[in-house]
Design an enzyme around this catalytic site. Structure first.
Site, PDB file in Angstrom:
ATOM      1  N   LYS A 187       0.839  -1.199   0.000  1.00  0.00           N
ATOM      2  CA  LYS A 187       0.000   0.000   0.000  1.00  0.00           C
ATOM      3  C   LYS A 187       0.874   1.248   0.000  1.00  0.00           C
ATOM      4  O   LYS A 187       0.679   2.165  -0.777  1.00  0.00           O
ATOM      5  CB  LYS A 187      -0.935  -0.016   1.222  1.00  0.00           C
ATOM      6  N   GLU A 193      10.619  -4.755   4.292  1.00  0.00           N
ATOM      7  CA  GLU A 193      10.703  -6.178   3.943  1.00  0.00           C
ATOM      8  C   GLU A 193      10.361  -6.399   2.469  1.00  0.00           C
ATOM      9  O   GLU A 193      11.053  -7.112   1.745  1.00  0.00           O
ATOM     10  CB  GLU A 193       9.720  -7.000   4.798  1.00  0.00           C
ATOM     11  N   GLY A 246      -4.945  -1.778   4.751  1.00  0.00           N
ATOM     12  CA  GLY A 246      -4.180  -2.956   4.332  1.00  0.00           C
ATOM     13  C   GLY A 246      -4.890  -4.264   4.629  1.00  0.00           C
ATOM     14  O   GLY A 246      -5.030  -5.134   3.768  1.00  0.00           O
ATOM     15  N   ARG A 247      -5.375  -4.432   5.868  1.00  0.00           N
ATOM     16  CA  ARG A 247      -5.968  -5.724   6.247  1.00  0.00           C
ATOM     17  C   ARG A 247      -7.389  -5.884   5.722  1.00  0.00           C
ATOM     18  O   ARG A 247      -8.026  -6.892   5.981  1.00  0.00           O
ATOM     19  CB  ARG A 247      -5.894  -5.900   7.762  1.00  0.00           C
ATOM     20  N   GLU A 332      -4.722  -6.489  14.725  1.00  0.00           N
ATOM     21  CA  GLU A 332      -4.190  -5.189  14.297  1.00  0.00           C
ATOM     22  C   GLU A 332      -5.299  -4.137  14.346  1.00  0.00           C
ATOM     23  O   GLU A 332      -5.039  -2.961  14.562  1.00  0.00           O
ATOM     24  CB  GLU A 332      -3.582  -5.270  12.887  1.00  0.00           C
ATOM     25  N   HIS A 356      -5.419 -32.915  18.057  1.00  0.00           N
ATOM     26  CA  HIS A 356      -4.401 -33.804  18.621  1.00  0.00           C
ATOM     27  C   HIS A 356      -3.224 -33.019  19.176  1.00  0.00           C
ATOM     28  O   HIS A 356      -2.151 -33.574  19.391  1.00  0.00           O
ATOM     29  CB  HIS A 356      -3.937 -34.789  17.534  1.00  0.00           C
ATOM     30  N   LYS A 466       9.375  -0.459  14.071  1.00  0.00           N
ATOM     31  CA  LYS A 466       9.926  -0.156  12.736  1.00  0.00           C
ATOM     32  C   LYS A 466      10.934   0.989  12.842  1.00  0.00           C
ATOM     33  O   LYS A 466      11.983   0.968  12.205  1.00  0.00           O
ATOM     34  CB  LYS A 466       8.799   0.302  11.786  1.00  0.00           C
TER      35      LYS A 466
HETATM   36  O1  F6P Z   1       3.252  -2.904   9.793  1.00  0.00           O
HETATM   37  C1  F6P Z   1       1.885  -3.017   9.649  1.00  0.00           C
HETATM   38  C2  F6P Z   1       1.428  -2.723   8.252  1.00  0.00           C
HETATM   39  O2  F6P Z   1       1.376  -1.369   8.035  1.00  0.00           O
HETATM   40  C3  F6P Z   1       0.081  -3.378   7.983  1.00  0.00           C
HETATM   41  O3  F6P Z   1      -0.970  -2.649   8.451  1.00  0.00           O
HETATM   42  C4  F6P Z   1       0.124  -3.541   6.507  1.00  0.00           C
HETATM   43  O4  F6P Z   1      -0.834  -4.445   6.057  1.00  0.00           O
HETATM   44  C5  F6P Z   1       1.548  -4.012   6.309  1.00  0.00           C
HETATM   45  O5  F6P Z   1       2.288  -3.277   7.267  1.00  0.00           O
HETATM   46  C6  F6P Z   1       2.113  -3.794   4.936  1.00  0.00           C
HETATM   47  O6  F6P Z   1       2.116  -2.462   4.559  1.00  0.00           O
HETATM   48  P1  F6P Z   1       2.260  -2.044   3.050  1.00  0.00           P
HETATM   49  O7  F6P Z   1       1.123  -2.616   2.308  1.00  0.00           O
HETATM   50  O8  F6P Z   1       2.272  -0.547   3.043  1.00  0.00           O
HETATM   51  O9  F6P Z   1       3.560  -2.619   2.549  1.00  0.00           O
END
Ligand code: F6P
Length: 493
Positions: A187, A193, A246-247, A332, A356, A466
């Site tokens: 987003k 990452e 995002g979620r 979240e 189990h 972060k």
């Molecule tokens: O660190 C949390 C977050 O901001 C989430 O809310 C989001 O889904 C994820 O990181 C990834 O963010 P982006 O889509 O901006 O890479």
């Protein structure tokens, strides 16, 4: 203690009975506490809900202006107050402010055109999709493709989120770079990452002799300028509005790999199922409103019975990624402080495996854990129905055992019972029913937040870690770290 707690506890203390006694005393219990909607059957009868509690929930809903908050959500008002914007994931499925629905439709058409072009060979032959993203930019597509894309998949799909280089090893080994489409989903288009994984994947294409690696990339983002600056041609940048969190984003362009892997019709069916649940949430009275009842059950066990967690067990291998998906959606969203207690921790696993492993604690442990079972009535296509039958038998038996318990003079063999569970039974696991199921969870999360007085649409809690990581990476002089963290850095970095 808030007014809500006092109200619930008063009703509850006056009327508290065991589940077995409630069934014995009320022949209409099943009718009162089951809801059928959008291909889903919700059974709340094995929870401690009763008519008195439902009535008091109605009073709590009114006191917290749940209807007003819901209407503001659907109208596209700035319900995400801390970030000053709307939360418009429902517009992606045609529900909401007309201008937001029109924008969502236009962006879907753009996405569809790219899906069609890729299917027609515009990017050469594509056999593999490597989707890079994290959190909401990965969990939804990964879950839906894993759930629905098992029969004759058109592409091999790998979703890589972890920055651990080991996560990329599988696709780098299995996929042929020449036939691989990279999808970079973020987003913000800044998440560390995802950006590092994207660079490594581009390098992997280069190392394989691909002259124009950027020609094999699709970007999905709410910041298209950043993706273009990164080097991706704007014809392969799929934007989505920043009012889609995002979620909550799998319905938007973030669902691009779903549409590509499962086909456009399946993606549309997913949206349709979600829209059916949106309508149910908007129109049904509280006592017959599945997301509302589910949220109230959560709050009741958290507030009146002190349950800190809720366990989710899909009895279906195809739904094995539901628990991690829900963990992000619910924790979240609602993992925030409120003076009215808090939303439960969500955990779980897949049935029958979890039976189990962790069910011992559910049956005889001292924690009261409300359990949620999810299953599909219809068996998988093309598979031996005997397996599905076994699966469902196990699912229903666990819920029955939690409820009934079994008395024994031997304390080791005594099962206290009276342990609550909810069951959600899908007619079949298809895109429509799955869309409805996921929208149900979204609205349940919203109702919990509304009652707790939480904004479910921001996530400032993830920022501090972060920020510190960035400072460590940049070796910032001014960074004052605790001695134990400093010692770990000195040992390992
Ligand atoms: O660190 C949390 C977050 O901001 C989430 O809310 C989001 O889904 C994820 O990181 C990834 O963010 P982006 O889509 O901006 O890479």
């Amino acid at each position: 203690m808030s007014d809500n707690d006092t109200l619930w506890q008063a009703v509850d203390q006056a009327e508290r009975k065991t589940l077995a006694a409630m069934f014995d005393g009320d022949p209409d219990r099943l009718d009162l506490l089951t809801i059928e909607e959008a291909g889903l059957y919700f059974d709340f009868s094995k929870t401690h809900l009763n008519a008195g509690l439902i009535k008091s929930f109605g009073e709590i809903a009114d006191a917290q202006d749940l209807a007003g908050k819901r209407d503001a959500l659907f109208a596209g008002a700035a319900v995400n107050v801390s970030e000053g914007r709307a939360a418009e994931h429902m517009a992606q499925r045609g529900q909401g402010a007309p201008e937001s629905v029109a924008l969502a439709n236009a962006l879907h058409m753009r996405m569809r055109a790219l899906v069609d072009a890729i299917e027609a060979g515009a990017l050469g032959e594509i056999r593999h999709i490597l989707h890079l993203g994290i959190g909401g930019s990965a969990l939804g597509p990964e879950f839906v493709i894993d759930a629905l894309g098992r029969e004759e998949p058109a592409y091999d799909v790998a979703v890589v989120s972890n920055v651990d280089g080991a996560a990329l090893e599988g696709p780098f080994t299995l996929f042929d770079p020449e036939y691989t489409l990279l999808v970079i989903a973020s987003k913000s288009f800044t998440t560390a990452e995802t950006m590092l994984n994207a660079q490594s994947a581009i390098q992997w294409l280069r190392n394989a002799g691909i002259g124009d690696p950027f020609g094999q990339i699709v970007a999905v983002t709410a910041d298209p300028d950043r993706a273009v600056d990164f080097g991706i041609d704007q014809t392969r940048v799929l934007p989505f509005p920043d009012t889609v969190g995002g979620r909550y984003s799998l319905w938007s362009s973030i669902g691009f790999p779903i549409a590509l892997a499962l086909g456009w019709e399946a993606f549309e069916q997913l949206l349709e199922g979600a829209a059916a649940m949106d309508r149910h949430f908007r129109l049904a009275e509280w006592p017959q409103n599945a997301p509302v009842l589910a949220a109230f059950v959560d709050l009741y066990y958290a507030q009146a019975r002190g349950s800190e967690t809720r366990a989710v067990f899909p009895y279906d291998e195809r739904l094995r990624l539901l628990p991690p998906y829900l963990q992000q959606l619910e924790m979240e969203s609602n993992g925030k402080a409120s003076d009215r207690s808090t939303a439960p921790i969500v955990w779980g696993g897949v049935g029958t495996d979890a039976q189990h492993a962790v069910f011992q604690l559910l049956h005889q442990g001292t924690h009261l854990v409300p359990v949620e079972f999810i299953a599909a009535a219809e068996a998988h296509d093309h598979r031996d129905p005997a397996h599905h039958e076994q699966l469902l038998i196990n699912c229903f038996a666990q819920a029955a055992a939690l409820l009934a318990g079994r008395e024994s003079d031997d304390p080791d063999r005594n099962f206290p019972g009276d342990r609550p569970s909810t069951t959600v039974l899908l007619e079949r696991l298809d895109p429509f029913d799955l869309g409805a199921l996921l929208a149900f969870y979204e609205h349940r999360t919203f109702v919990s937040a509304a009652i707790l007085g939480i904004n479910p649409f921001d996530q400032f809690g993830v920022e501090l870690g972060k920020h510190i990581a960035r400072s460590i990476a940049n070796d910032e002089e001014a960074l004052a770290l605790d001695p134990s963290t400093q010692a770990l850095i000195d040992r390992a970095l």
